[in-house]
Motif scaffolding. Structure first.
Motif, PDB file in Angstrom:
ATOM      1  N   PHE A 107       2.105   6.394  -4.511  1.00 49.18           N
ATOM      2  CA  PHE A 107       3.309   7.151  -4.845  1.00 49.18           C
ATOM      3  C   PHE A 107       3.206   8.583  -4.336  1.00 49.18           C
ATOM      4  N   GLU A 108       2.057   9.202  -4.524  1.00 47.37           N
ATOM      5  CA  GLU A 108       1.899  10.600  -4.109  1.00 47.37           C
ATOM      6  C   GLU A 108       1.981  10.751  -2.598  1.00 47.37           C
ATOM      7  N   LYS A 109       1.572   9.723  -1.867  1.00 46.45           N
ATOM      8  CA  LYS A 109       1.720   9.754  -0.410  1.00 46.45           C
ATOM      9  C   LYS A 109       3.203   9.791  -0.036  1.00 46.45           C
ATOM     10  N   ALA A 110       3.991   8.976  -0.722  1.00 49.76           N
ATOM     11  CA  ALA A 110       5.435   8.976  -0.470  1.00 49.76           C
ATOM     12  C   ALA A 110       6.067  10.286  -0.905  1.00 49.76           C
ATOM     13  N   LEU A 111       5.652  10.798  -2.061  1.00 49.65           N
ATOM     14  CA  LEU A 111       6.237  12.033  -2.570  1.00 49.65           C
ATOM     15  C   LEU A 111       5.922  13.211  -1.656  1.00 49.65           C
ATOM     16  N   ALA A 112       4.726  13.248  -1.095  1.00 49.85           N
ATOM     17  CA  ALA A 112       4.338  14.357  -0.214  1.00 49.85           C
ATOM     18  C   ALA A 112       5.236  14.444   1.013  1.00 49.85           C
ATOM     19  N   ALA A 113       5.753  13.296   1.466  1.00 53.70           N
ATOM     20  CA  ALA A 113       6.615  13.276   2.652  1.00 53.70           C
ATOM     21  C   ALA A 113       8.100  13.335   2.307  1.00 53.70           C
ATOM     22  N   ALA A 167      12.611   4.148  -2.771  1.00 50.95           N
ATOM     23  CA  ALA A 167      13.089   4.373  -4.137  1.00 50.95           C
ATOM     24  C   ALA A 167      13.438   5.841  -4.364  1.00 50.95           C
ATOM     25  N   LEU A 168      12.608   6.753  -3.880  1.00 58.30           N
ATOM     26  CA  LEU A 168      12.894   8.180  -4.024  1.00 58.30           C
ATOM     27  C   LEU A 168      14.213   8.536  -3.343  1.00 58.30           C
ATOM     28  N   TYR A 211      -4.421   3.530 -10.791  1.00 59.61           N
ATOM     29  CA  TYR A 211      -5.206   4.460  -9.970  1.00 59.61           C
ATOM     30  C   TYR A 211      -4.757   4.386  -8.508  1.00 59.61           C
ATOM     31  N   VAL A 212      -4.643   3.168  -7.983  1.00 54.97           N
ATOM     32  CA  VAL A 212      -4.209   2.970  -6.603  1.00 54.97           C
ATOM     33  C   VAL A 212      -2.734   3.322  -6.441  1.00 54.97           C
ATOM     34  N   GLN A 230       3.112  -0.603  -5.422  1.00 57.27           N
ATOM     35  CA  GLN A 230       3.815  -0.958  -4.195  1.00 57.27           C
ATOM     36  C   GLN A 230       3.337  -0.090  -3.017  1.00 57.27           C
ATOM     37  N   PRO A 231       3.580  -0.524  -1.783  1.00 57.93           N
ATOM     38  CA  PRO A 231       3.262   0.321  -0.633  1.00 57.93           C
ATOM     39  C   PRO A 231       4.037   1.635  -0.682  1.00 57.93           C
ATOM     40  N   ALA A 232       3.501   2.659  -0.025  1.00 58.17           N
ATOM     41  CA  ALA A 232       4.150   3.968  -0.020  1.00 58.17           C
ATOM     42  C   ALA A 232       5.582   3.880   0.498  1.00 58.17           C
TER      43      ALA A 232
END
Length: 245
Positions: free
Chosen positions: A21-27, A205-206, A15-16, A197-199
């Motif tokens: 991940f979505e925070k990283a993906l959004a940027a 990784a992305l 959940y966390v 992991q942290p964003a």
């Protein structure tokens, strides 16, 4: 690029981790060209349908925690979730079999609503008062909230074989990839990220997966000066790691 996420609805770190991940993906500048696929992983695959119990009871019986330790862990997880803007009920939650939820997620994938359903399931399990394990009709309601047809979702739940092979195939593949806990992220079958992991680690990784193709290798917080992989939140057969901070 494809990102596959092995997770379980009963896993708080999933959940966390999804939020991080979505925070990283959004940027991520190439986010519109990233396909995200959710894969099945059961933390308690032997649990029978209808066999539910309070989370605190499960933690004390299965992992040998004291009740005080279990409650402290839930409070710490609540703090971690809140830091990501997520609601998290630290008291009164139940746990049980997630197999039918995974079958529904495969059904949702076939209709392009997988992410909507997994988000609805997470919210129901971790933030809402009514237990997500409160029978098939509750799951149907959640499926409808994700944009799926009620009768079709009800038919999937009524047929134990529907998408069962898909769930088991995901779990076999996780084992083949060496995943013994979740969340587990695989980026373009080139990089693996274990734990919530942290964003910043997901951003790295992305970027690496976009720029290069190589055999699957772990990306951990140590790369960016953060915590090692074993310090990142994850759930496995031995339980869910308790945050240290």
């Amino acid at each position: 690029m494809r990102v596959e996420i092995w997770s379980d609805i009963a896993c708080p770190w999933c959940y966390v981790g999804k939020a991080r991940f979505e925070k990283a993906l959004a940027a991520f500048p190439h986010r519109d060209r990233v396909e995200v696929v959710h894969r099945s992983f059961e933390l308690d695959p032997g649990r029978a349908k209808g066999d539910t119990q309070p989370v605190i009871t499960m933690l004390t019986r299965k992992y040998g925690m004291s009740e005080a330790q279990a409650r402290a862990g839930e409070e710490n997880l609540g703090t971690q979730a809140a830091a990501e803007g997520l609601e998290y009920r630290t008291h009164g939650r139940d746990t049980g079999s997630t197999f039918d939820m995974h079958r529904l997620l495969h059904f949702a994938k076939a209709h392009g609503r997988q992410d909507e359903l997994i988000q609805a399931l997470y919210r129901a399990n971790f933030a809402e008062e009514r237990s997500v394990f409160d029978g098939d009709e509750h799951l149907v309601e959640l499926a409808v909230s994700a944009g799926l047809d009620a009768d079709a979702a009800r038919a999937v739940l009524a047929d134990p074989s529907a998408h069962a092979d898909d769930v088991r195939a995901d779990e076999r593949e996780a084992a083949a990839l060496g995943a013994n806990g979740v969340p587990f992220f695989v980026l373009d079958r080139a990089f693996g990220v274990s734990g919530a992991q942290p964003a910043e680690v997901f951003t790295q990784a992305l970027t690496q997966a976009w720029d290069a193709r190589s055999p699957l290798r772990p990306v951990t917080g140590a790369v960016t000066g953060g915590a090692d992989a074993e310090d990142a939140g994850a759930c496995g057969p031995d339980g869910c790691a308790v945050p240290r901070h």
